[in-house]
Design a protein around this motif. Structure first.
Motif, PDB file in Angstrom:
ATOM      1  N   UNK A  25       0.828  -1.205   0.000  1.00 38.62           N
ATOM      2  CA  UNK A  25       0.000   0.000   0.000  1.00 38.62           C
ATOM      3  C   UNK A  25       0.861   1.253   0.000  1.00 38.62           C
ATOM      4  N   UNK A  26       1.980   1.229   0.722  1.00 36.90           N
ATOM      5  CA  UNK A  26       2.899   2.373   0.737  1.00 36.90           C
ATOM      6  C   UNK A  26       3.488   2.595  -0.650  1.00 36.90           C
ATOM      7  N   UNK A  27       3.834   1.513  -1.340  1.00 37.25           N
ATOM      8  CA  UNK A  27       4.375   1.623  -2.699  1.00 37.25           C
ATOM      9  C   UNK A  27       3.335   2.230  -3.637  1.00 37.25           C
ATOM     10  N   UNK A  28       2.092   1.783  -3.511  1.00 33.93           N
ATOM     11  CA  UNK A  28       1.010   2.334  -4.341  1.00 33.93           C
ATOM     12  C   UNK A  28       0.857   3.825  -4.100  1.00 33.93           C
ATOM     13  N   UNK A  29       0.927   4.229  -2.840  1.00 33.54           N
ATOM     14  CA  UNK A  29       0.803   5.650  -2.497  1.00 33.54           C
ATOM     15  C   UNK A  29       1.967   6.452  -3.071  1.00 33.54           C
ATOM     16  N   UNK A  30       3.183   5.955  -2.881  1.00 35.36           N
ATOM     17  CA  UNK A  30       4.369   6.666  -3.371  1.00 35.36           C
ATOM     18  C   UNK A  30       4.413   6.709  -4.902  1.00 35.36           C
ATOM     19  N   UNK A  33       3.499   9.651  -7.327  1.00 36.71           N
ATOM     20  CA  UNK A  33       4.397  10.762  -7.619  1.00 36.71           C
ATOM     21  C   UNK A  33       4.114  12.006  -6.808  1.00 36.71           C
ATOM     22  N   UNK A  34       3.091  11.982  -5.990  1.00 35.18           N
ATOM     23  CA  UNK A  34       2.742  13.134  -5.157  1.00 35.18           C
ATOM     24  C   UNK A  34       3.806  13.296  -4.064  1.00 35.18           C
ATOM     25  N   UNK A  69      12.183   0.064   0.449  1.00 34.41           N
ATOM     26  CA  UNK A  69      13.294  -0.140  -0.481  1.00 34.41           C
ATOM     27  C   UNK A  69      13.724  -1.598  -0.520  1.00 34.41           C
ATOM     28  N   UNK A  70      13.801  -2.251   0.638  1.00 32.96           N
ATOM     29  CA  UNK A  70      14.187  -3.667   0.698  1.00 32.96           C
ATOM     30  C   UNK A  70      13.130  -4.530   0.009  1.00 32.96           C
ATOM     31  N   UNK A 112      10.076   4.475  -5.777  1.00 34.73           N
ATOM     32  CA  UNK A 112      11.459   4.765  -5.380  1.00 34.73           C
ATOM     33  C   UNK A 112      11.860   6.172  -5.801  1.00 34.73           C
ATOM     34  N   UNK A 113      11.462   6.577  -7.009  1.00 36.34           N
ATOM     35  CA  UNK A 113      11.813   7.919  -7.482  1.00 36.34           C
ATOM     36  C   UNK A 113      11.168   8.988  -6.608  1.00 36.34           C
ATOM     37  N   UNK A 114       9.912   8.787  -6.225  1.00 39.63           N
ATOM     38  CA  UNK A 114       9.239   9.738  -5.337  1.00 39.63           C
ATOM     39  C   UNK A 114       9.951   9.822  -4.001  1.00 39.63           C
ATOM     40  N   UNK A 115      10.333   8.668  -3.480  1.00 41.33           N
ATOM     41  CA  UNK A 115      11.011   8.621  -2.188  1.00 41.33           C
ATOM     42  C   UNK A 115      12.385   9.272  -2.264  1.00 41.33           C
TER      43      UNK A 115
END
Length: 205
Positions: A25-30, A33-34, A69-70, A112-115
């Motif tokens: 879910x965190x990946x979907x949110x990130x 691109x927001x 990331x892991x 990953x790019x957003x993060x």
């Protein structure tokens, strides 16, 4: 097996499943691109949970980011699935490039790019404020270098050229992916073919 042991195992499985669902879910949110998606409270809201529950699983925002990331690294695996162990140099370079081209358009890469855009650029600051996230990111380059070494280990390619190729590919592929995202009048399939051809020629000589 006692009822207590069975109960602990079931609870552990539920905990792992809950953690996995939070990471997805965190990946979907990130991946939206927001820039606001990197907020712990925003991620908690998107997950449908509370920040307290996320802290229980990951400790803090640094722990959550490092886990994200892991999780993406584990999903990528080691050598690209399309890389044949007995393939030609051309086939192996093509597998690396085309697998990365596809992967950079996946939600995990967008996340990953957003993060990364939200993290400090200065390494000392990153390591001070987000040590677990910094450690995870710093592990990626040596792992990628080893992946490239294994991909060509039996072809007697100059190891210095492999190291240089490993450094070039991620940067070149992000540039091509950015062009695809922003829109371009160029033919990006030609760009991929040209990059593959140039790398094969470089490694052969």
């Amino acid at each position: 097996m006692t009822d207590a042991v069975i109960g602990r195992r079931r609870a552990n499985k539920r905990g792992i499943a809950s953690r996995e669902s939070m990471l997805e879910a965190a990946i979907t949110s990130l991946a939206t691109g927001d820039p606001a998606a990197v907020s712990g409270n925003r991620i908690a809201r998107d997950i449908g949970s509370t920040w307290g529950v996320i802290k229980y699983q990951f400790g803090d925002i640094d722990g959550l980011w490092a886990a994200v990331l892991r999780h993406t690294a584990d999903k990528r695996g080691d050598l690209p699935a399309g890389l044949k162990p007995d393939g030609t140099l051309q086939e192996r370079v093509s597998a690396l490039i085309r697998t990365m081209a596809k992967g950079l358009r996946e939600p995990e890469s967008l996340a990953i790019e957003t993060l990364r855009a939200a993290l400090p650029r200065d390494h000392a600051e990153l390591e001070r404020d987000y040590p677990r996230t910094a450690a995870e990111l710093s592990s990626w380059k040596p792992q990628w270098d080893k992946t490239c070494e294994r991909a060509f280990a039996d072809l007697r390619v100059d190891p210095i050229k492999i190291r240089q190729m490993a450094a070039l590919i991620p940067a070149a592929m992000r540039g091509i992916t950015s062009e695809r995202t922003l829109g371009t009048y160029g033919d990006l399939d030609d760009a991929l073919d040209g990059l593959i051809g140039a790398l094969v020629a470089y490694l052969e000589n």
